[in-house]
Design an enzyme around this catalytic site. Structure first.
Site, PDB file in Angstrom:
ATOM      1  N   GLY B  57      23.452  38.965  55.039  1.00 10.17           N
ATOM      2  CA  GLY B  57      22.570  38.035  54.893  1.00 10.17           C
ATOM      3  C   GLY B  57      21.682  37.619  53.967  1.00 10.17           C
ATOM      4  O   GLY B  57      20.941  38.975  53.720  1.00 10.17           O
ATOM      5  N   ASN B  80      19.896  44.877  67.797  1.00 10.96           N
ATOM      6  CA  ASN B  80      19.011  45.226  66.215  1.00 10.96           C
ATOM      7  C   ASN B  80      17.971  44.182  65.958  1.00 10.96           C
ATOM      8  O   ASN B  80      17.817  42.851  66.333  1.00 10.96           O
ATOM      9  CB  ASN B  80      20.015  45.304  65.217  1.00 10.96           C
ATOM     10  CG  ASN B  80      20.411  44.066  64.713  1.00 10.96           C
ATOM     11  OD1 ASN B  80      19.595  43.218  63.653  1.00 10.96           O
ATOM     12  ND2 ASN B  80      21.480  43.117  64.624  1.00 10.96           N
ATOM     13  N   ILE B  82      17.034  44.005  62.376  1.00 10.04           N
ATOM     14  CA  ILE B  82      17.412  44.531  60.687  1.00 10.04           C
ATOM     15  C   ILE B  82      15.785  43.612  60.184  1.00 10.04           C
ATOM     16  O   ILE B  82      15.138  44.393  58.971  1.00 10.04           O
ATOM     17  CB  ILE B  82      18.568  44.554  59.704  1.00 10.04           C
ATOM     18  CG1 ILE B  82      19.374  45.139  61.386  1.00 10.04           C
ATOM     19  CG2 ILE B  82      18.279  45.217  58.626  1.00 10.04           C
ATOM     20  CD1 ILE B  82      19.404  46.605  61.467  1.00 10.04           C
ATOM     21  N   ASN B 110      26.432  35.123  53.734  1.00 11.01           N
ATOM     22  CA  ASN B 110      25.203  34.509  54.732  1.00 11.01           C
ATOM     23  C   ASN B 110      24.480  33.633  53.795  1.00 11.01           C
ATOM     24  O   ASN B 110      24.031  35.139  53.931  1.00 11.01           O
ATOM     25  CB  ASN B 110      25.312  35.172  56.236  1.00 11.01           C
ATOM     26  CG  ASN B 110      24.639  35.016  56.862  1.00 11.01           C
ATOM     27  OD1 ASN B 110      23.216  34.938  56.640  1.00 11.01           O
ATOM     28  ND2 ASN B 110      25.317  34.906  57.759  1.00 11.01           N
ATOM     29  N   CYS B 141      19.288  33.110  62.821  1.00  8.04           N
ATOM     30  CA  CYS B 141      18.662  34.722  63.486  1.00  8.04           C
ATOM     31  C   CYS B 141      17.505  34.785  64.199  1.00  8.04           C
ATOM     32  O   CYS B 141      16.293  34.022  64.313  1.00  8.04           O
ATOM     33  CB  CYS B 141      18.625  35.313  61.737  1.00  8.04           C
ATOM     34  SG  CYS B 141      18.092  36.725  61.847  1.00  8.04           S
ATOM     35  N   ASN B 203      25.360  34.279  66.945  1.00  7.38           N
ATOM     36  CA  ASN B 203      25.070  35.176  66.220  1.00  7.38           C
ATOM     37  C   ASN B 203      24.593  35.948  67.750  1.00  7.38           C
ATOM     38  O   ASN B 203      25.038  35.312  68.824  1.00  7.38           O
ATOM     39  CB  ASN B 203      23.102  34.455  65.784  1.00  7.38           C
ATOM     40  CG  ASN B 203      23.001  35.521  65.084  1.00  7.38           C
ATOM     41  OD1 ASN B 203      22.651  36.298  64.933  1.00  7.38           O
ATOM     42  ND2 ASN B 203      23.117  34.427  63.798  1.00  7.38           N
ATOM     43  N   GLY B 228      28.469  43.292  70.421  1.00  3.39           N
ATOM     44  CA  GLY B 228      28.664  44.350  70.988  1.00  3.39           C
ATOM     45  C   GLY B 228      29.579  43.781  71.885  1.00  3.39           C
ATOM     46  O   GLY B 228      29.391  42.732  72.062  1.00  3.39           O
ATOM     47  N   GLY B 255      31.475  40.504  70.222  1.00  4.92           N
ATOM     48  CA  GLY B 255      32.296  41.861  70.870  1.00  4.92           C
ATOM     49  C   GLY B 255      33.407  41.882  70.498  1.00  4.92           C
ATOM     50  O   GLY B 255      33.938  42.779  71.220  1.00  4.92           O
ATOM     51  N   THR B 277      29.520  44.176  65.672  1.00  3.78           N
ATOM     52  CA  THR B 277      29.398  46.059  65.662  1.00  3.78           C
ATOM     53  C   THR B 277      30.488  47.378  65.364  1.00  3.78           C
ATOM     54  O   THR B 277      30.162  48.395  65.636  1.00  3.78           O
ATOM     55  CB  THR B 277      29.073  45.869  67.518  1.00  3.78           C
ATOM     56  OG1 THR B 277      28.020  44.972  67.080  1.00  3.78           O
ATOM     57  CG2 THR B 277      27.960  47.354  67.554  1.00  3.78           C
TER      58      THR B 277
END
Lengths: 263, 313
Positions: B57, B80, B82, B110, B141, B203, B228, B255, B277
């Site tokens: 991103g 996450n 981040i 992105n 996000c 997302n 995931g 996932g 993931t």
């Protein structure tokens, strides 16, 4: 960086809740160096995804290389679901392992007196470092600290040349106190220091270094929560107190000079 | 006889017509934020085999990201937060695009803006740069305070943003949607009408974890996004719902860990998938998943993905 199935040769409880595992490794490990690490999958790798999902970063505890074989060791504390699963594996079982990863210690072999400091399971990569340095003619002292006797690495497994100082918070073995006490005492003797343990330990050691022996350096091997281990997930960020650029433990480290972290 | 990748038609189209064409040689993409900017892994694996790479991103200026801990493992997944640690727009244009140009696989950047004009500034700077094959507009996000999700949950605002981007650039436009809406079709329709070429669905799902020893949230930023295998059924439903009513290409994200996951998403109506993931678990996950997809097509006598596209609808 190589992901492969490594066969377990031995997996025993060495002391307290700390286990030692030896694995048969491939040629990718021949050139591994002390302080490098591996991502160990702690679940069935035959399944479409392991459970638990993410690998566990573990520093290399030992490397046994000759013409016929490569054996790599990990020393791990059973603290959660992943390490519990690991502790139940038997010789002959195969683990998916990614490694060797990261940048390890960079000892200056022109120097002589090497001071190693391990907090808790942070002693793991220092055992191999101590052997590696002794083999190259250095004089090595290793300070190992833990809450109590159950967390102290067995002295008899070290090279006899290594001076071993144990410290426990409850005084059940060796000096009572923290690793910072013997570090302060031994620092004037030391030419270079190497440490692995929790972040506050590095900060305390660095403060003593600046006070007692600022002309020498401290190489810190950082522990961090990671998802990938190879620089794409950005979990293991370190924000240096110096205000410098954000580092990733997995690819910028895990060895980062204490000056980079704390100024 | 075993067929190989060249005998099965895996090609998929995410944008069509004129300058904005985006055709992938196969439907396996790597998702944003799980592959960095691809340079590290391209040294280890054959990047040209992938359908497409989506960049980390990217924001107008570099960002340091959120405090640690930034990730925590969960049941069959992870959270996450981040917080868009990234090198910023100019490094992407000047340092990364020239490397991407040498690849034989398209790179989609992105992007995330903190407001309307930042998004426009980002896409205008990326348009026409060799090595950049498209943009994925992140309006979903969960890990930053400004921008992102506020667009993704508001169909009018999202439509207005995509319309403005569409009229500013020739680049193919993917829009990455949020799972955090009652009915995914509403925002999807709005951005499709505004000129999006494809939709990325979706997302991460906002969530959190609590450290019971410390009696406080585990993540430094308190909330994070769940990804995931745990979220695959949710993503599958969103893909299915949108594809049943709309004719826009859908990139499924949520996932994917195996070739059969890809088949499920294609049968639900997806044109491509993003592996995310799974890459953290195995760095070559996307390549393995592609091999599994080919093997499945082979053993099921599927010679073109069009035979199974939307088959479950």
């Amino acid at each position: 960086m190589n992901r492969s199935g490594l066969t377990i040769l031995d997996n025993i409880c060495l002391y307290g809740t700390t286990h030692l595992m030896w694995l048969r490794a491939g040629d990718a490990y021949r050139s591994a160096l002390p302080g490098q690490f591996m991502m160990v999958t702690c679940g069935d790798s035959e399944a479409s995804y392991p459970d638990p999902l993410l690998g566990r970063p573990m520093s290399i505890y030992g490397l046994d290389v000759n013409e016929d074989h490569v054996r790599v060791g990990i020393l791990y504390d059973v603290v959660g679901v992943g390490t519990r699963w690991l502790s139940r594996r038997s010789p002959g079982d195969v683990l998916e392992v990614l490694g060797p990863l990261g940048n390890g210690f960079e000892p200056d072999l022109g120097l002589r007196n090497m001071l190693l400091v391990g907090g808790g399971i942070g002693v793991a990569p220092l055992i191999w470092l101590s052997e590696w340095l002794v083999d190259r003619g250095a004089v090595v002292a290793l300070i190992a600290g833990a809450r109590s006797i159950e967390g102290i690495f067995p002295k008899e497994l070290l090279r006899p040349e290594v001076e071993f100082i144990s410290v426990t918070e409850d005084g059940s073995l060796g000096q009572k106190g923290l690793v910072t006490d013997p570090y302060r005492q031994l620092l004037s003797w030391s030419d270079q220091s190497f440490a692995c343990g929790p972040d506050p330990m590095f900060e305390a050691l660095h403060a003593i270094l600046l006070e007692v022996r600022p002309t020498t350096e401290l190489q810190a091997l950082l522990e961090a929560r990671m998802a990938c281990g190879f620089g794409v997930c950005y979990s293991c960020a370190v924000f240096p107190k110096t205000g410098g650029a954000v580092k990733l433990v997995c690819t910028d480290g895990p060895m980062i000079n204490s000056r980079t972290l704390y100024g | 006889m075993t067929s190989n990748i060249s005998e099965i038609d895996l090609q998929t189209q995410l944008a069509s017509g004129g300058k904005t064409e985006l055709i992938l040689k196969n439907p396996i993409m790597v998702g944003s934020g799980t592959f960095s900017n691809g340079v590290e892994l391209s040294k280890r694996f054959d990047i040209d085999k992938l359908g497409a790479v989506v960049s980390k991103g990217t924001t107008l200026r570099p960002r340091l990201g959120n405090p640690i801990p930034r990730t925590v493992e969960t049941a069959a997944g992870m959270l996450n937060s981040i917080g868009f640690q990234n090198v910023g727009l100019s490094a992407v244009v000047n340092d990364y695009a020239p490397r991407w140009e040498k690849w034989n696989t398209p790179v989609i950047v992105n992007i995330m803006g903190e407001n309307f004009s930042e998004y426009i500034e980002l896409v205008e700077a990326l348009d026409g740069i060799p090595g950049i094959a498209g943009v994925e507009v992140n309006i979903s996000c969960p890990n930053v305070e400004a921008g992102g999700l506020e667009f993704g949950q508001d169909p009018q605002l999202a439509g207005k943003l995509i319309k403005a981007i569409r009229s500013s650039v020739q680049l193919p436009i993917l829009v990455k949607l949020t799972p955090s809406v009652a009915d995914p079709r509403i925002v999807a329709e709005s951005v499709a009408k505004a000129g999006a070429d494809a939709l990325t669905i979706f997302n991460t799902i906002p969530g959190m974890a609590i450290d019971i020893d410390k009696r406080r949230p585990t993540l430094g930023a308190v909330f994070g996004g769940l990804s995931g295998p745990a979220i695959k059924p949710v993503a599958l439903r969103h893909v299915f719902l949108v594809s049943r009513e709309m004719d826009i290409p859908i990139v499924a994200s949520g996932g994917v860990v195996s070739g059969t996951d890809v088949i499920e998403f294609i049968m639900a109506g997806a044109s491509a998938v993003q592996v995310g993931t799974a890459t953290f678990v195995k760095p070559d996950a996307a390549w393995q998943i592609l091999a599994e997809l080919v093997a499945w097509c082979d053993s099921n006598e599927v010679s073109s993905l069009s035979e199974i596209h939307g088959a479950a609808k």
